[in-house]
Design a protein around this motif. Sequence first.
Motif, PDB file in Angstrom:
ATOM      1  N   LYS A 153       9.984   0.999  -3.096  1.00 26.62           N
ATOM      2  CA  LYS A 153       9.474  -0.317  -3.510  1.00 26.62           C
ATOM      3  C   LYS A 153       9.727  -1.313  -2.394  1.00 26.62           C
ATOM      4  O   LYS A 153      10.872  -1.494  -1.958  1.00 26.62           O
ATOM      5  CB  LYS A 153      10.149  -0.795  -4.800  1.00 26.62           C
ATOM      6  N   ASP A 154       8.665  -1.932  -1.910  1.00 27.24           N
ATOM      7  CA  ASP A 154       8.754  -2.920  -0.822  1.00 27.24           C
ATOM      8  C   ASP A 154       9.490  -2.345   0.389  1.00 27.24           C
ATOM      9  O   ASP A 154      10.279  -3.027   1.061  1.00 27.24           O
ATOM     10  CB  ASP A 154       9.445  -4.191  -1.308  1.00 27.24           C
ATOM     11  N   SER A 178       5.216  -3.697  -4.072  1.00 25.10           N
ATOM     12  CA  SER A 178       4.410  -2.671  -3.408  1.00 25.10           C
ATOM     13  C   SER A 178       5.156  -1.337  -3.453  1.00 25.10           C
ATOM     14  O   SER A 178       6.296  -1.241  -2.982  1.00 25.10           O
ATOM     15  CB  SER A 178       4.130  -3.094  -1.960  1.00 25.10           C
ATOM     16  N   TYR A 179       4.499  -0.313  -4.007  1.00 22.88           N
ATOM     17  CA  TYR A 179       5.134   0.995  -4.195  1.00 22.88           C
ATOM     18  C   TYR A 179       4.398   2.064  -3.381  1.00 22.88           C
ATOM     19  O   TYR A 179       3.178   1.984  -3.167  1.00 22.88           O
ATOM     20  CB  TYR A 179       5.121   1.395  -5.674  1.00 22.88           C
ATOM     21  N   LYS A 180       5.152   3.053  -2.964  1.00 19.86           N
ATOM     22  CA  LYS A 180       4.604   4.265  -2.357  1.00 19.86           C
ATOM     23  C   LYS A 180       5.536   5.426  -2.673  1.00 19.86           C
ATOM     24  O   LYS A 180       6.671   5.222  -3.152  1.00 19.86           O
ATOM     25  CB  LYS A 180       4.434   4.109  -0.858  1.00 19.86           C
ATOM     26  N   GLU A 191       0.414   2.561   0.124  1.00 20.24           N
ATOM     27  CA  GLU A 191       1.093   1.605  -0.751  1.00 20.24           C
ATOM     28  C   GLU A 191       0.096   0.982  -1.714  1.00 20.24           C
ATOM     29  O   GLU A 191      -1.047   0.711  -1.349  1.00 20.24           O
ATOM     30  CB  GLU A 191       1.791   0.516   0.064  1.00 20.24           C
ATOM     31  N   TRP A 193      -0.030  -2.068  -5.048  1.00 25.50           N
ATOM     32  CA  TRP A 193       0.695  -3.177  -5.684  1.00 25.50           C
ATOM     33  C   TRP A 193       0.767  -2.956  -7.187  1.00 25.50           C
ATOM     34  O   TRP A 193      -0.237  -2.741  -7.844  1.00 25.50           O
ATOM     35  CB  TRP A 193      -0.010  -4.493  -5.394  1.00 25.50           C
TER      36      TRP A 193
END
Length: 297
Positions: A153-154, A178-180, A191, A193
Amino acid sequence: MEVTALCTRLTVNVLMLLSAQSAVSVHKTVTDAAFPHIDPNRLQFFEYESFSLNCAGLRGPTEWRVMTKVPSNTSQWETSTGSVKIKLAFVSHSGAYWCENRSGERTDSVNITVTAGDVILESPALPVMERHSVTLRCRKRATSSNLPADFFKDGHFSGTGYTGEMTIDSVSRSDEGSYKCRISVAGHSAESWLAVGAYNTPTLHGPTPQDTPPNDGEETPTPPSSPGSIQLSILLPVLFIILCVAGLLLVVGLLQCRKHRAACFSSETPTTGSEGSQNICTVNQHGTEADPETSCS
C-alpha cells in the motif's frame, strides 16, 4: 414604504440565491458520487480479456455516454452511447473512463489498466463503504491456483496472503490508497487506487450494514450518497449573504430613523419669553397702570 420595498427585494434575492445554491449542491453530490460501472468489477485486466462499461442509473437532461481520452497527439475523444464492450483488451485500452452528457455534466473517472505482464491485482472499481470489508486478490496469468502473494500500500509492505488474497475488515479512511501485489515466481502487478466512501448513518427503517451478512468475499456495492447533504462550502456563502443583507437593513434603518427625528425637531415651535414680556407692564409711582405703548416692554 421605501424601506419595505427594499427589504422585499432583498428577501427575494436571498431566496433565489439559496435556491440556486441548493440546486448546485444536489447536482454536485449526485454527479460526484457516480462512476461508470465496470463488468467485471475490477480495475486491472490481462491482455485479450474482455470487459464492459456503462452509465446505467445516471439521470440528466441528455443521454449519458462512456468517454475516454485517446492517447494521441490530436487529443481526440472516443465517445459512445449506452454501454461499451471491449471484447479483446489491449494495453492501448488503459486509461481513464468516465460518463458524460451533452450538457457537460460528468462523473468521476476510473483508471483501468490492461497489462501484458503475468500478474494483476483484482480490486473493486467502485468505492468501498466505511465499515464494510473488501478482499484484494493477486492473480497470475493462465493459472487457476492461488499462489502466495505480497501486498503493498502506497509503496510499503502491507502483508502476505498465502492464498493470494488479503482481506481488510471494517474499512476506514486510512485504508484508502494505491495498492499492488507481487508473486515471487511471476512478478508484480500494476498499482490501482482503492477508494473508500463515507459511511452513511442508517435510518430507523431497514437493516444496517452490520446486519447484512457478507457476500462470500465479494465486494458490497456502494450505496449512493444522499443528494440532500449540504456541504460547508455551500453554507459559508449563504451565511455571508445573510450577514450582508442584515447589515444593509440596519444601515438603512438607522438612516431612516435619523431622517425622521430631524423632521420632528424642525416642525416644533420654539417657546421664548417674548410673549410674557409683552404682557408685563410697569406701574408708575402713583400705583396706576401706565400706557401700554410707553410702559410695556
